[in-house]
Scaffold this active site. Structure first.
Site, PDB file in Angstrom:
ATOM      1  N   ASP A 132     -91.436 -32.288  -8.241  1.00  0.00           N
ATOM      2  CA  ASP A 132     -91.156 -33.331  -7.247  1.00  0.00           C
ATOM      3  C   ASP A 132     -91.323 -32.766  -5.832  1.00  0.00           C
ATOM      4  O   ASP A 132     -90.632 -31.806  -5.451  1.00  0.00           O
ATOM      5  CB  ASP A 132     -89.726 -33.864  -7.427  1.00  0.00           C
ATOM      6  CG  ASP A 132     -89.591 -34.765  -8.651  1.00  0.00           C
ATOM      7  OD1 ASP A 132     -90.629 -35.074  -9.283  1.00  0.00           O
ATOM      8  OD2 ASP A 132     -88.449 -35.155  -8.967  1.00  0.00           O
ATOM      9  N   GLY A 186     -89.823 -35.331 -13.233  1.00  0.00           N
ATOM     10  CA  GLY A 186     -90.467 -35.905 -14.429  1.00  0.00           C
ATOM     11  C   GLY A 186     -89.385 -36.610 -15.216  1.00  0.00           C
ATOM     12  O   GLY A 186     -88.352 -36.011 -15.545  1.00  0.00           O
ATOM     13  N   GLY A 226     -89.101 -37.506 -18.261  1.00  0.00           N
ATOM     14  CA  GLY A 226     -88.762 -36.916 -19.553  1.00  0.00           C
ATOM     15  C   GLY A 226     -87.987 -35.624 -19.394  1.00  0.00           C
ATOM     16  O   GLY A 226     -86.929 -35.429 -20.010  1.00  0.00           O
ATOM     17  N   GLY A 286     -77.637 -49.653 -11.334  1.00  0.00           N
ATOM     18  CA  GLY A 286     -77.296 -48.803 -10.190  1.00  0.00           C
ATOM     19  C   GLY A 286     -75.790 -48.734 -10.008  1.00  0.00           C
ATOM     20  O   GLY A 286     -75.045 -48.572 -10.973  1.00  0.00           O
ATOM     21  N   GLY A 308     -73.231 -50.506 -12.359  1.00  0.00           N
ATOM     22  CA  GLY A 308     -72.979 -50.149 -13.754  1.00  0.00           C
ATOM     23  C   GLY A 308     -74.137 -50.503 -14.668  1.00  0.00           C
ATOM     24  O   GLY A 308     -75.291 -50.242 -14.344  1.00  0.00           O
ATOM     25  N   ASP A 327     -78.939 -38.990  -3.085  1.00  0.00           N
ATOM     26  CA  ASP A 327     -80.166 -39.705  -3.447  1.00  0.00           C
ATOM     27  C   ASP A 327     -80.095 -40.139  -4.905  1.00  0.00           C
ATOM     28  O   ASP A 327     -79.332 -39.572  -5.694  1.00  0.00           O
ATOM     29  CB  ASP A 327     -81.440 -38.924  -3.089  1.00  0.00           C
ATOM     30  CG  ASP A 327     -81.758 -37.774  -4.011  1.00  0.00           C
ATOM     31  OD1 ASP A 327     -81.762 -37.973  -5.235  1.00  0.00           O
ATOM     32  OD2 ASP A 327     -82.040 -36.669  -3.516  1.00  0.00           O
ATOM     33  N   ASP A 331     -82.855 -41.491 -15.507  1.00  0.00           N
ATOM     34  CA  ASP A 331     -83.170 -40.449 -16.502  1.00  0.00           C
ATOM     35  C   ASP A 331     -81.873 -39.810 -17.014  1.00  0.00           C
ATOM     36  O   ASP A 331     -81.737 -39.499 -18.204  1.00  0.00           O
ATOM     37  CB  ASP A 331     -84.060 -39.363 -15.889  1.00  0.00           C
ATOM     38  CG  ASP A 331     -85.236 -39.950 -15.128  1.00  0.00           C
ATOM     39  OD1 ASP A 331     -85.670 -41.057 -15.492  1.00  0.00           O
ATOM     40  OD2 ASP A 331     -85.699 -39.315 -14.164  1.00  0.00           O
TER      41      ASP A 331
END
Ligand code: RIB
Length: 313
Positions: free
Chosen positions: A17, A43, A45, A224, A227, A249, A255
Site C-alpha cells: 500500500d 491487499g 486477502g 462502518g 456496525g 483511517d 478485511d
C-alpha cells in the site's frame, strides 16, 4: 511450511500500500500537497489473513507475489504473523501488487489497485493446495483475486465441509454458481446492491434476500461505525450496533471483519457470536494507520466487548 493443518486458508491478494494522506478527495486534474507518505502492507486477502492470525487462527495463504522488494515484504510479514506460506508462489520476473491509496482528513480513503503477479493466481495454485483446503475449517477470499481461483477453492471447500467466506470487494457482479458456494458474503452497503444487481435505491433487506435466493447461506452487510446486519437463510435478520472509535483511517476495516469472522467460525462459534467478534475487531482496526497496524489480538477485541458490556450494564 508447517506440518500442522491450518484452520483458516486464505486465497490471498497481496499489495504494497502506497499511502498518501491528503486533506480531502481530489478533483480531476488537480495536484494536492500530501501531509505524509508511507509504504504499508496491504491487499484485502493478506489483510484478512493477518486479522485471522491475530485472532488466534492458524492461517495459510494461497497467493502469488512478485520476485521483488514488495514480494519480500509480504513474505517477511507473513513470517512475523505466523502465517503458513507453503502455497505462496513467488513469480519470477513479475511485479507484486500495489495499491495507491489516498487517506483524507476524515479517515476515509480512495484506492487504486494494480494486482501484478496476483492476476496469475488460478486453478493450478488452488489444486496444489487442495489438501490444505480439505483439512481447514474456513476458506476466505475477496474479489481482488481471479474468480477462477475462488471458484476452484470454494468447490473443494464445499465438498470437504469447510465454510466459505467471500468479501465481495471490489464490487463486481458474481456468477450464480459462485454465490451458491458462499456460506457467508460480507459486502458493505454499496457492494450488496451491486451483488444483487439492484440500484442504489434498493433496500439492504431486498438486496440481501435476492442474494440468499441464489443459494448463499448468509449475508453480513458491514455498516462502518454503525456496525453490521445479518441476513441468514431461514432466520430473522439481526443487527449489531457499532462502537464509537477515534478513527485514524479505515483502510482494511472490512478485511479485519472478514478475517476475525473466519477465526471465530474456525473456533466453532455460531455465526452471530462470530459476527460479534468481527464487529469488535473491525472497530479497533480503524484506530491506527494503515491496514494492519491496529488489527487487534483476540484478547484486545474481547476487552472491547467487555468494556462495552460494563458501560451498558
Ligand atoms: O481493503 C483495504 C485494501 O484494499 C488495502 O490494503 C489495499 O491494498 C486494497 O487491496
Amino acid at each position: 511450511m508447517t506440518d500442522v493443518a491450518c484452520n483458516v486458508i486464505c486465497i490471498a491478494s497481496w499489495n504494497a500500500d502506497l499511502v498518501s494522506r491528503v486533506a480531502r478527495p481530489m478533483a480531476r486534474g488537480e495536484t494536492l500537497m500530501a501531509h505524509s507518505f508511507d509504504i504499508q502492507p496491504g491487499g484485502k486477502g493478506s489483510n484478512a489473513a493477518v486479522a485471522a492470525a491475530r485472532q488466534g487462527a492458524t492461517v495459510g495463504v494461497i497467493a502469488r507475489i512478485g520476485d521483488d522488494d514488495f514480494g519480500r515484504m509480504a513474505l517477511a510479514l507473513w513470517a512475523r504473523e505466523g502465517i503458513d506460506t507453503e502455497h505462496a508462489e513467488v513469480a519470477a520476473n513479475e511485479r507484486s501488487g500495489v495499491a495507491q491509496i489516498l487517506v483524507f482528513d476524515d479517515g476515509d480513503n480512495s484506492i487504486a489497485v494494480a494486482t501484478g503477479a496476483g492476476a496469475g493466481l488460478g486453478q493450478v495454485n488452488v489444486d496444489k493446495a487442495s489438501e490444505a483446503i480439505r483439512a481447514c475449517k474456513v476458506v476466505i477470499t475477496s474479489n481482488e483475486v481471479p474468480q477462477a481461483a475462488t471458484l476452484a477453492a470454494f468447490k473443494i471447500a464445499r465438498d470437504a465441509n469447510a465454510k466459505t467466506i467471500l468479501n465481495p470487494a471490489p464490487a463486481v457482479a458474481l456468477p450464480d454458481e459462485l454465490i451458491a458456494l458462499c456460506d457467508v458474503l460480507t459486502p458493505n452497503e454499496s457492494e450488496v446492491r451491486v451483488l444483487a444487481g439492484m440500484s442504489a435505491q434498493a433496500s439492504m433487506a431486498d438486496a440481501s434476500q435476492a442474494i440468499l435466493d441464489k443459494g448463499c447461506r448468509a449475508v453480513i452487510v458491514t455498516l462502518g461505525s454503525r456496525g453490521c446486519a445479518l441476513w441468514h437463510q431461514g432466520q430473522s435478520p439481526q443487527t449489531l450496533a457499532g462502537w464509537s472509535m477515534q478513527v485514524i483511517d479505515t483502510i482494511g476495516a472490512g478485511d479485519t471483519f472478514t478475517g476475525a469472522l473466519a477465526a471465530a467460525l474456525a473456533r466453532g462459534e455460531t455465526l452471530v457470536e462470530a459476527m460479534t467478534c468481527a464487529n469488535a475487531a473491525a472497530a479497533l482496526s480503524v484506530t491506527g494507520r494503515g491496514a494492519i497496524a491496529a488489527m487487534p489480538t483476540l484478547a484486545q477485541s474481547q476487552n472491547l466487548k467487555k468494556s462495552t458490556l460494563k458501560e451498558t450494564a
